[in-house]
Scaffold this active site. Structure first.
Site, PDB file in Angstrom:
ATOM      1  N   HIS A  48       0.799  -1.230   0.000  1.00 50.09           N
ATOM      2  CA  HIS A  48       0.000   0.000   0.000  1.00 50.09           C
ATOM      3  C   HIS A  48       0.831   1.279   0.000  1.00 50.09           C
ATOM      4  O   HIS A  48       0.283   2.371  -0.088  1.00 50.09           O
ATOM      5  CB  HIS A  48      -0.944   0.006   1.205  1.00 50.09           C
ATOM      6  CG  HIS A  48      -2.022  -1.030   1.133  1.00 50.09           C
ATOM      7  ND1 HIS A  48      -2.950  -1.066   0.115  1.00 50.09           N
ATOM      8  CD2 HIS A  48      -2.318  -2.075   1.944  1.00 50.09           C
ATOM      9  CE1 HIS A  48      -3.774  -2.082   0.304  1.00 50.09           C
ATOM     10  NE2 HIS A  48      -3.408  -2.712   1.396  1.00 50.09           N
ATOM     11  N   ARG A  73       6.839  -6.453   3.017  1.00 49.74           N
ATOM     12  CA  ARG A  73       5.572  -6.956   2.494  1.00 49.74           C
ATOM     13  C   ARG A  73       5.517  -6.671   0.989  1.00 49.74           C
ATOM     14  O   ARG A  73       5.488  -5.519   0.576  1.00 49.74           O
ATOM     15  CB  ARG A  73       4.377  -6.302   3.190  1.00 49.74           C
ATOM     16  CG  ARG A  73       3.044  -6.808   2.630  1.00 49.74           C
ATOM     17  CD  ARG A  73       1.864  -6.511   3.525  1.00 49.74           C
ATOM     18  NE  ARG A  73       1.492  -5.102   3.547  1.00 49.74           N
ATOM     19  CZ  ARG A  73       0.353  -4.656   4.097  1.00 49.74           C
ATOM     20  NH1 ARG A  73      -0.484  -5.517   4.673  1.00 49.74           N
ATOM     21  NH2 ARG A  73       0.069  -3.372   4.090  1.00 49.74           N
ATOM     22  N   ASP A 178      -8.873  -5.233   6.394  1.00 49.10           N
ATOM     23  CA  ASP A 178      -9.478  -5.927   5.260  1.00 49.10           C
ATOM     24  C   ASP A 178     -10.529  -6.918   5.718  1.00 49.10           C
ATOM     25  O   ASP A 178     -11.554  -7.094   5.053  1.00 49.10           O
ATOM     26  CB  ASP A 178      -8.397  -6.635   4.442  1.00 49.10           C
ATOM     27  CG  ASP A 178      -7.651  -5.675   3.525  1.00 49.10           C
ATOM     28  OD1 ASP A 178      -8.197  -5.324   2.463  1.00 49.10           O
ATOM     29  OD2 ASP A 178      -6.537  -5.268   3.871  1.00 49.10           O
TER      30      ASP A 178
END
Length: 261
Positions: A48, A73, A178
């Site tokens: 992100h 990540r 999420d």
């Protein structure tokens, strides 16, 4: 000479709690500041945050000079992305949106050299091997790679027991934001139903003897997860820390100005 020791993986295996912070500002100078702040681990976010391979490498380099461990990540758990990050020197990966055991097994294969996996053999070009300066890298690298998978929707929660049975997965991270969205509570990870689902999942992870992790900015949830046995918990995000501080500073400046004609 074997691959460099991964203290984060060792700590998780021993059950030693590791406290972390998310890095989303995508800047090595700020990563360097964070590396000396006192966190056990720092997550460089490629999913992100506006990071690419070179910016991730730059942040890993400055973090390595501090006392924190760099966790990376990727955007998604693609084998080619994982190969690049491992060659670049990442030893701990947190892979997002893992929804089943077969996907978890593919990730294990992606971090493992043949004949037991599919990681491409290009260590002579790799920062990870000290540019061919670590003679035993190919035979010892897998021992020091820590694979963490992120479960963050209802499909992943339903498959959690199967994911936990996959050998080679070192830990499972629950993504409340999420999960909340998938459960119909977008923007509200603190919803009671979401909290119940997260804590139930954490119980299962801990019971499986794998490391359990989470990012939550809620002190109460942080404490509950730690009480259940979570071993890698992120409690802050650099973006929100800076945004809150700079807004507060601006408000104070405006208030000061308003006291003058």
């Amino acid at each position: 000479m074997p691959a460099p020791h991964n203290p984060f993986k060792a700590a998780l295996k021993e059950g030693n709690i590791q406290m972390g912070c998310w890095l989303g500002l995508a800047d090595p100078y700020l990563a360097e500041v964070s590396a000396h702040a006192g966190f056990d681990w720092l997550l460089i976010d490629g999913e992100h945050a506006p990071n690419d391979l070179r910016s991730i490498i730059a942040q890993m380099q400055v973090i390595a000079a501090g006392k924190s461990h760099a966790v990376v990540r990727p955007v998604i758990g693609e084998t080619w992305m994982i190969k690049q990050l491992l060659d670049a020197g990442a030893q701990t990966l947190l892979v997002p949106m893992v929804e089943g055991a077969e996907q978890a097994r593919e990730l294990v294969a992606a971090v493992t050299y043949p004949p037991h996996g599919v990681r491409g053999v290009g260590s002579a070009l790799a920062r990870a091997s000290g540019f061919a300066g670590i003679p035993d890298y190919l035979t010892t690298a897998r021992d020091e790679i820590c694979l963490l998978v992120q479960v963050e929707n209802r499909k992943g929660i339903a498959a959690l027991d199967d994911i936990l049975n996959v050998e080679g997965v070192d830990g499972v991270f629950i993504g409340p934001s999420d999960l909340a969205a998938d459960m119909g509570h977008i923007g509200n990870p603190g919803h009671p139903d979401v909290e119940i689902a997260v804590l139930d999942a954490m119980n299962k992870i801990v019971a499986s003897n794998k490391a359990g992790g989470i990012l939550t900015l809620q002190p109460g949830m942080q404490k509950k997860c730690l009480e259940l046995g979570a071993t890698f918990v992120a409690t802050a995000v650099d973006v929100t820390l800076f945004a809150a501080a700079i807004r507060k500073s601006a408000q104070e400046a405006q208030s000061l100005r308003n006291g003058f004609p």
